[in-house]
Write a protein that holds these residues in place. Structure first.
Motif, PDB file in Angstrom:
ATOM      1  N   LEU A  26      82.683  28.676  37.552  1.00 47.28           N
ATOM      2  CA  LEU A  26      81.840  27.741  38.294  1.00 47.28           C
ATOM      3  C   LEU A  26      81.852  26.315  37.731  1.00 47.28           C
ATOM      4  O   LEU A  26      82.008  25.360  38.502  1.00 47.28           O
ATOM      5  N   PRO A  27      81.698  26.108  36.417  1.00 43.08           N
ATOM      6  CA  PRO A  27      81.609  24.720  35.923  1.00 43.08           C
ATOM      7  C   PRO A  27      82.878  23.891  36.118  1.00 43.08           C
ATOM      8  O   PRO A  27      82.801  22.654  36.119  1.00 43.08           O
ATOM      9  N   ILE A  28      84.046  24.528  36.264  1.00 42.55           N
ATOM     10  CA  ILE A  28      85.290  23.753  36.335  1.00 42.55           C
ATOM     11  C   ILE A  28      85.696  23.425  37.767  1.00 42.55           C
ATOM     12  O   ILE A  28      86.669  22.702  37.974  1.00 42.55           O
ATOM     13  N   VAL A  60      81.853  35.528  33.435  1.00 37.56           N
ATOM     14  CA  VAL A  60      83.064  34.777  33.784  1.00 37.56           C
ATOM     15  C   VAL A  60      82.857  34.032  35.101  1.00 37.56           C
ATOM     16  O   VAL A  60      83.188  32.847  35.226  1.00 37.56           O
ATOM     17  N   LEU A  61      82.282  34.722  36.095  1.00 39.28           N
ATOM     18  CA  LEU A  61      82.058  34.099  37.402  1.00 39.28           C
ATOM     19  C   LEU A  61      81.146  32.877  37.290  1.00 39.28           C
ATOM     20  O   LEU A  61      81.394  31.841  37.925  1.00 39.28           O
ATOM     21  N   SER A  62      80.073  32.994  36.503  1.00 34.84           N
ATOM     22  CA  SER A  62      79.043  31.959  36.499  1.00 34.84           C
ATOM     23  C   SER A  62      79.230  30.901  35.419  1.00 34.84           C
ATOM     24  O   SER A  62      78.894  29.736  35.624  1.00 34.84           O
ATOM     25  N   LEU A  63      79.775  31.279  34.264  1.00 34.87           N
ATOM     26  CA  LEU A  63      79.827  30.357  33.130  1.00 34.87           C
ATOM     27  C   LEU A  63      81.221  29.828  32.821  1.00 34.87           C
ATOM     28  O   LEU A  63      81.353  28.864  32.070  1.00 34.87           O
ATOM     29  N   VAL A  64      82.250  30.451  33.376  1.00 35.41           N
ATOM     30  CA  VAL A  64      83.621  30.007  33.121  1.00 35.41           C
ATOM     31  C   VAL A  64      84.219  29.340  34.358  1.00 35.41           C
ATOM     32  O   VAL A  64      84.700  28.201  34.298  1.00 35.41           O
ATOM     33  N   ASN A 108      83.511  23.107  50.134  1.00 35.71           N
ATOM     34  CA  ASN A 108      83.214  22.556  48.819  1.00 35.71           C
ATOM     35  C   ASN A 108      83.412  23.683  47.801  1.00 35.71           C
ATOM     36  O   ASN A 108      82.634  24.634  47.763  1.00 35.71           O
ATOM     37  N   PRO A 109      84.482  23.627  46.971  1.00 33.80           N
ATOM     38  CA  PRO A 109      84.770  24.741  46.052  1.00 33.80           C
ATOM     39  C   PRO A 109      83.589  25.124  45.167  1.00 33.80           C
ATOM     40  O   PRO A 109      83.327  26.313  44.957  1.00 33.80           O
ATOM     41  N   TYR A 110      82.890  24.122  44.661  1.00 36.02           N
ATOM     42  CA  TYR A 110      81.748  24.417  43.789  1.00 36.02           C
ATOM     43  C   TYR A 110      80.658  25.157  44.565  1.00 36.02           C
ATOM     44  O   TYR A 110      80.097  26.147  44.086  1.00 36.02           O
ATOM     45  N   GLN A 111      80.346  24.665  45.778  1.00 33.04           N
ATOM     46  CA  GLN A 111      79.317  25.297  46.587  1.00 33.04           C
ATOM     47  C   GLN A 111      79.724  26.705  47.009  1.00 33.04           C
ATOM     48  O   GLN A 111      78.903  27.638  47.010  1.00 33.04           O
ATOM     49  N   VAL A 112      81.001  26.882  47.354  1.00 33.23           N
ATOM     50  CA  VAL A 112      81.486  28.216  47.735  1.00 33.23           C
ATOM     51  C   VAL A 112      81.311  29.182  46.572  1.00 33.23           C
ATOM     52  O   VAL A 112      80.792  30.297  46.734  1.00 33.23           O
ATOM     53  N   TRP A 113      81.736  28.753  45.385  1.00 33.46           N
ATOM     54  CA  TRP A 113      81.642  29.670  44.236  1.00 33.46           C
ATOM     55  C   TRP A 113      80.210  29.857  43.781  1.00 33.46           C
ATOM     56  O   TRP A 113      79.851  30.916  43.256  1.00 33.46           O
ATOM     57  N   TRP A 114      79.357  28.857  43.973  1.00 33.31           N
ATOM     58  CA  TRP A 114      77.942  29.022  43.655  1.00 33.31           C
ATOM     59  C   TRP A 114      77.339  30.125  44.510  1.00 33.31           C
ATOM     60  O   TRP A 114      76.515  30.911  44.034  1.00 33.31           O
TER      61      TRP A 114
END
Length: 426
Positions: A160-162, A154-158, A175-181
């Motif tokens: 992160l991409p959105i 869920v963390l990586s495939l659900v 940067n939300p994407y960078q933070v979650w990465w």
């Protein structure tokens, strides 16, 4: 004309030979299983059939020929198992493997897909070969373990991409994407250690416990074994080795994160990480050699590292540390960054490390400042854990841990000094 024919012949041979080799590779594994209806020759011929279908599809511009060949192979295998059913081998794996062999053979005909076909065939053969080991592994998984894997998915495939991949807020630092990465990266490393700990258990001694515990959470490992030492004083040396090893893994972990996130900074960070790790390793090895045999190792039960709450907490900490680092570095220069490093490093060295790497990528701090911030965070973290050991386990274990931590600190400072000298000379 001769050159053209030679090139065509080489391409022809390469496509078919690659297809045949991949089929024989998968067939070799199936041949070992007496219950399998398809063996070495069947798999080799099926892969060649895939290449033939791809050749005809290319020549006649009829891609449907590949699909027709795939359906023919599937029908052939299903009919074989229907006519002569075997209760010991329902044939599902062999049918799927044979269809894959056909597909890999077809891919091998096309030059742009040939390397992918080779990689996928090797991976498929590995999965086929390790059937018993994978079955034992899955039998050990508990409901909690499965939930951990699903949560990481869920963390990586659900999630992160959105997330938007752009900076927000002051300094465009968040940067939300960078933070979650970063959340996914830390959770993945921790989950790998957690899974290895579940599989290996306590069978291979204190050093392995320290390594796996350090991958999941060095702070939790330090706390757990400090508590064991207090309850069972004879475990003092064991606790020392586990705690010291877990905290040496932190240095390896930070170096790995740097190599993944900001490889250009690894050369600058490596001297202090390597210096601290080598100095601490000497102490850990000496303590382990004098520890004696430990047959009854206490359990190291750690929390699931991929819980959504844990991930959100780390993400929030990372975002706050990133913002504070950017803000204080802007108004107070390197001293502001170092202050944040000391404060945040007390409880979590990953967040300030990743924040420093991010600021370096944004050209807000220099390589020297980023590396120094990471070093200060590591020192603060060691000091905090030493305080935890002192409070939980008492003075006897704390003195020994202090010796090991001091070696790590001195080695790290020596590496940092060497790096600083090279910067000045440069």
């Amino acid at each position: 004309m001769t050159t053209l024919l030679t090139n065509v012949g080489l391409e022809f041979a390469q496509g078919f030979l690659t297809a045949l080799g991949l089929g024989l590779l998968m067939g070799l594994e199936r041949e070992r299983r007496t219950t399998s209806r398809a063996g070495l020759r069947t798999f080799g011929l099926t892969a060649l059939l895939g290449a033939v279908c791809a050749l005809l599809a290319s020549h006649f511009d009829a891609p449907w020929l590949i699909g027709a060949g795939l359906l023919a192979v599937a029908a052939m295998m299903i009919a074989s198992y229907s006519v002569r059913p075997d209760p010991n081998d329902p044939g599902t794996t062999s049918v799927v493997a044979l269809l894959l062999a056909f597909g890999f053979g077809a891919m091998a005909w096309y030059d742009e897909f040939r390397s992918q076909a080779v990689m996928l065939a090797i991976v498929s053969t590995v999965l086929l070969y390790f059937k018993a080991q994978l079955k034992r592994l899955t039998s050990k998984l508990t409901e909690r373990d499965i939930i951990s894997i699903l949560q990481f998915a869920v963390l990586s495939l659900v999630i992160l991409p959105i997330l938007p991949d752009q900076g927000f807020g002051p300094y465009q630092a968040i940067n939300p994407y960078q933070v979650w990465w970063m959340v996914v990266l830390i959770s993945g490393v921790s989950l790998a250690g957690y899974g290895a700990l579940r599989v290996a258990g306590q069978r291979h001694g204190a050093p392995l416990l320290g390594v796996l515990g350090g991958l999941v959470s060095s702070t939790a490992t330090t706390l757990v074994y400090a508590r064991h030492s207090r309850e069972t004083p004879t475990l003092n040396r064991l606790a020392l080795v586990v705690i010291l090893t877990a905290n040496l893994v932190v240095l390896v972990r930070l170096s790995t994160l740097t190599a993944v996130v900001q490889p250009g900074l690894l050369r600058d960070l490596l001297p202090q990480m390597l210096g601290g790790a080598l100095a601490g390793l000497v102490v850990a090895v000496l303590m382990w050699r004098h520890m004696g045999r430990q047959d009854d190792l206490p359990e190291l039960e750690l929390r699931n590292p991929t819980e959504i709450r844990t991930a959100l907490t780390f993400g929030a900490i990372y975002a706050v540390v990133l913002f504070l680092s950017a803000w204080l570095a802007d108004i107070a220069g390197s001293r502001g960054l170092y202050l944040v490093a000391l404060a945040s490093g007390l409880t979590d060295v990953d967040a300030i490390t990743l924040s420093s790497l991010r600021l370096y990528s944004l050209d807000r701090v220099t390589a020297h400042q980023a590396v120094t911030a990471v070093g200060l965070a590591v020192l603060a973290n060691l000091g905090f854990k030493l305080a935890v050991v002192t409070v939980v386990a008492g003075r006897q274990l704390a003195q020994r841990v202090a010796l090991g931590f001091s070696a790590v600190a001195i080695g790290g400072l020596g590496g940092w000094w060497l790096g600083t000298a090279s910067w000045i000379a440069g």
